[in-house]
Design a protein around this motif. Structure first.
Motif, short mmCIF file in Angstrom:
data_model
loop_
_atom_site.label_atom_id
_atom_site.label_comp_id
_atom_site.label_asym_id
_atom_site.label_seq_id
_atom_site.Cartn_x
_atom_site.Cartn_y
_atom_site.Cartn_z
N UNK A 33 -0.69 5.77 6.15
CA UNK A 33 0.65 5.93 6.82
C UNK A 33 1.65 4.58 6.35
N UNK A 34 1.65 4.13 5.51
CA UNK A 34 2.49 2.91 5.06
C UNK A 34 2.32 1.88 5.80
N UNK A 35 1.33 1.77 6.70
CA UNK A 35 1.05 0.54 7.47
C UNK A 35 -0.32 -0.33 6.93
N UNK A 371 2.56 -4.92 -2.24
CA UNK A 371 1.17 -4.23 -2.13
C UNK A 371 1.13 -3.31 -3.35
N UNK A 372 2.20 -2.50 -3.50
CA UNK A 372 2.08 -1.56 -4.75
C UNK A 372 1.92 -2.35 -5.91
N UNK A 373 2.71 -3.46 -6.16
CA UNK A 373 2.94 -4.23 -7.21
C UNK A 373 1.36 -4.72 -7.61
N UNK A 374 0.89 -5.36 -6.70
CA UNK A 374 -0.45 -6.22 -7.14
C UNK A 374 -1.43 -6.09 -6.23
N UNK A 375 -1.36 -5.24 -5.12
CA UNK A 375 -2.47 -5.22 -4.20
C UNK A 375 -2.56 -6.45 -3.14
N UNK A 376 -1.34 -6.97 -2.90
CA UNK A 376 -1.31 -8.19 -1.98
C UNK A 376 -0.74 -7.78 -0.64
N UNK A 377 -1.43 -8.18 0.51
CA UNK A 377 -1.20 -7.69 1.63
C UNK A 377 -0.71 -8.85 2.65
N UNK A 378 0.54 -8.81 2.74
CA UNK A 378 1.35 -9.74 3.57
C UNK A 378 1.46 -8.98 5.15
N UNK A 379 2.39 -9.55 6.02
CA UNK A 379 2.68 -8.64 7.18
C UNK A 379 3.98 -8.91 7.66
N UNK A 380 4.52 -7.87 7.92
CA UNK A 380 5.61 -7.82 8.53
C UNK A 380 6.05 -8.73 9.79
N UNK A 381 7.25 -9.50 9.84
CA UNK A 381 7.69 -10.37 11.07
C UNK A 381 9.18 -9.90 11.22
N UNK A 382 9.23 -8.51 11.94
CA UNK A 382 10.57 -8.21 11.82
C UNK A 382 10.77 -7.18 12.87
N UNK A 383 11.32 -6.12 12.50
CA UNK A 383 11.85 -5.12 13.74
C UNK A 383 10.57 -4.31 14.10
N UNK A 384 9.52 -3.93 13.37
CA UNK A 384 8.53 -3.31 13.94
C UNK A 384 7.95 -4.34 14.78
N UNK A 385 7.77 -5.46 14.67
CA UNK A 385 7.00 -6.35 15.53
C UNK A 385 7.87 -6.69 16.95
N UNK A 434 16.01 -0.74 -5.22
CA UNK A 434 15.41 -0.44 -4.05
C UNK A 434 16.44 -0.10 -2.89
N UNK A 435 17.03 1.46 -2.62
CA UNK A 435 17.77 1.76 -1.96
C UNK A 435 17.73 1.93 -0.47
N UNK A 436 16.24 2.55 -0.47
CA UNK A 436 15.83 3.05 0.96
C UNK A 436 14.53 2.58 1.27
N UNK A 437 14.18 2.46 2.65
CA UNK A 437 13.16 2.09 3.17
C UNK A 437 12.09 3.16 4.09
N UNK A 438 11.86 2.87 4.95
CA UNK A 438 10.96 3.71 5.80
C UNK A 438 11.46 4.26 7.27
N UNK A 439 11.13 5.30 7.58
CA UNK A 439 11.31 5.96 8.87
C UNK A 439 10.04 5.86 9.68
N UNK A 440 9.92 5.60 11.16
CA UNK A 440 9.00 5.62 11.77
C UNK A 440 8.61 7.12 12.47
N UNK A 441 7.45 7.55 12.16
CA UNK A 441 7.21 9.17 12.48
C UNK A 441 6.22 8.95 13.72
N UNK A 442 5.52 8.05 14.12
CA UNK A 442 4.59 7.91 15.31
C UNK A 442 4.72 6.33 15.58
N UNK A 452 1.52 1.60 14.11
CA UNK A 452 2.68 2.68 13.69
C UNK A 452 2.49 3.41 12.44
N UNK A 453 2.84 4.66 12.51
CA UNK A 453 2.88 5.44 10.93
C UNK A 453 4.22 5.76 10.51
#
Ligand SMILES: *Cc1c(COP(=O)(O)O)cnc(C)c1O
Length: 458
Positions: A33-35, A371-385, A434-442, A452-453
């Motif tokens: 779920x893009x998390x 992540x899609x580019x190379x399988x690297x997992x970072x973390x968001x420190x922004x609006x979600x947090x 890249x013109x668009x991002x993601x919406x929260x569904x849950x 979050x999903x």
């Protein structure tokens, strides 16, 4: 010719990494779920989610684990840890806890009450959580320079003494103590100068208050003092650490950071009466005062980790690796919190993806693209947090929208840093597509970022 810089250790045990294809990653991140928290670790190639508890222990630490004493009370492992804390940090009293937030929970059960104000530099999320849970308030007196990612400042984690003094002069009756987080994690792993610690001590003394250090990355902080602050170049890290803590009355520690163990924490203090008050809560929440939620073997590994974590050669290897990654990003023109902090690089997603509406989660979008580019997992420190306002339930949009790339201790090589830098460059080069991002569904009512999903905005 001058010899190039290299690691201060060699590798005795290895763990395989699995490469994946872009098609696999597309599938996995959709299922997650893009998390990024929902990914399985074997779906990740280079894991930069956190530097907490993800470090590699040394042969000395593994040796100490075999010598662990699992006695319920008075174990030798407890005394090994006590000696290490006393000799390295200079505190006479301490108690173990299962990790850093548990140390906060126990100490704040004694020291924080409803309506209190706790000023300092930027409070870490769990610290703020434990303050707000008690209906008290965290007051951020960090210097303004910390919010400008492109501006150089040697100690961007500093408390602004003028802001602190002003707050204290107006509110000291409601302040039980001042807290200083070293390094300042929230501002990007940025260090606090010795001069600043001295000034905080002076202000606290003026109003008769205690000073507590949130100490997760105290050794990285000491390294920056040695390298950047006048008068410390010829002092050892251990001498600097001793002086830093001489300005504190108590400390909380997440041992999963600078003490290079996979689990553990503690509280240390000078005052026997404070120790006594804490012991009641420690016994209730954590365990008996000589183990507090830790096994004997883990306390032994921690005792050694405190010693190794305050050695210059180790710290130089560590911090130069983070700096190396920062330099590669700089070469590619990718904007990040500058200068590089001690434990992580914080990429400025507002500057990388300004075309994506902020409602569509810029930093999270950048994290997913990497992540899609190379399988690297970072973390968001922004609006979600930043979550929603508890009263209005509106989204809070923080000043900084960051992608944090936290570097585990003694785990990856500089070749991995090169892979990260180039992967990020590839994303950066196609940023205008890249013109668009993601919406929260849950989302959960609090701490939504963990569960979050999301779905792609078409
Ligand atoms: C990690 C951290 C904590 C909390 O420690 P845990 O071991 O994760 O519970 C508190 N303060 C700071 C600055 C931290 O980095």
């Amino acid at each position: 010719m001058e010899l190039p810089f290299s690691e201060s250790y060699k590798i005795k045990m290895v763990e395989p990494l699995r490469r994946s294809t872009r098609e696999e990653r597309e599938q996995w991140i959709k299922e997650a779920k893009y998390n990024l928290f929902n990914l399985k670790s074997n779906q990740v190639f280079i894991d930069l989610l956190t530097d907490s508890g993800t470090g590699a222990m040394s042969d000395r630490q593994w040796g100490a684990i075999m010598m662990g004493d699992e006695s319920y009370a008075g174990a030798s492992s407890y005394y090994n840890l006590k000696n290490s804390i006393q000799s390295i940090l200079g505190f006479e009293y301490f108690m173990p806890t299962h990790q850093g937030r548990a140390a906060e929970n126990v100490l704040f059960s004694v020291m924080v009450k409803e309506g209190d104000y706790i000023p300092g530099n930027s409070h870490f999320d769990t610290t703020k959580g434990h303050i707000e849970f008690r209906k008290a308030h965290a007051v951020d007196c960090t210097i303004d320079e910390a919010a400008n990612t492109e501006l150089y400042h040697p100690f961007k984690g500093n408390v602004d003494p003028a802001k602190l003094e002003k707050f204290m002069s107006e509110n000291h009756a409601k302040v039980p103590f001042i807290i200083v987080t070293v390094t300042n994690n929230t501002a990007g792993g940025q260090p606090v100068s010795m001069e600043c610690l001295r000034q905080v001590r002076k202000i606290a003394d003026k109003y008769g208050k205690r000073v507590v250090f949130d100490s997760a990355r105290f050794a990285e902080n000491a390294y920056f003092i040695k390298i950047r602050e006048e008068g410390y170049a010829n002092k050892t890290i251990k001498e600097i650490v001793k002086e830093m803590f001489s300005y504190a009355d108590a400390m909380t520690m997440s041992s999963k950071k600078d003490a290079i163990v996979n689990i553990g924490g503690f509280i240390a203090m000078r005052d026997n009466e404070l120790w006594r008050q804490c012991s009641t809560f420690n016994i209730m929440f954590e365990g008996y005062v000589t183990y507090g939620g830790m096994s004997g073997r883990d306390m032994n590994a921690l005792a050694v980790g405190l010693d190794e974590g305050t050695e210059f050669d180790y710290l130089e290897t560590r911090i130069k690796q983070v700096e190396y990654l920062g330099n590669r990003l700089k070469e590619f023109g990718i904007p990040f919190q500058y200068p590089a902090g001690g434990h992580a690089i914080f990429v400025d997603a507002n500057k990388v993806l300004p075309n994506i509406p902020k409602e569509e989660l810029r930093a999270q979008t950048l994290a997913i693209e990497l992540y899609l580019e190379a399988g690297i997992r970072g973390v968001e420190i922004g609006t979600l947090l930043a979550d929603r306002d508890p009263v209005t339930r509106e989204n809070r949009y923080p000043k900084l929208e960051l992608l944090r790339l936290a570097i585990p201790r003694r785990v990856y090589t500089n070749n991995h840093m090169d892979v990260i830098a180039v992967a990020l460059k590839n994303v950066y080069d196609r940023r205008n597509e890249l013109k668009h991002g993601f919406d929260i569904v849950w989302e959960a009512p609090i701490m939504r970022h963990f569960t979050v999903e999301l779905e792609r905005v078409k």
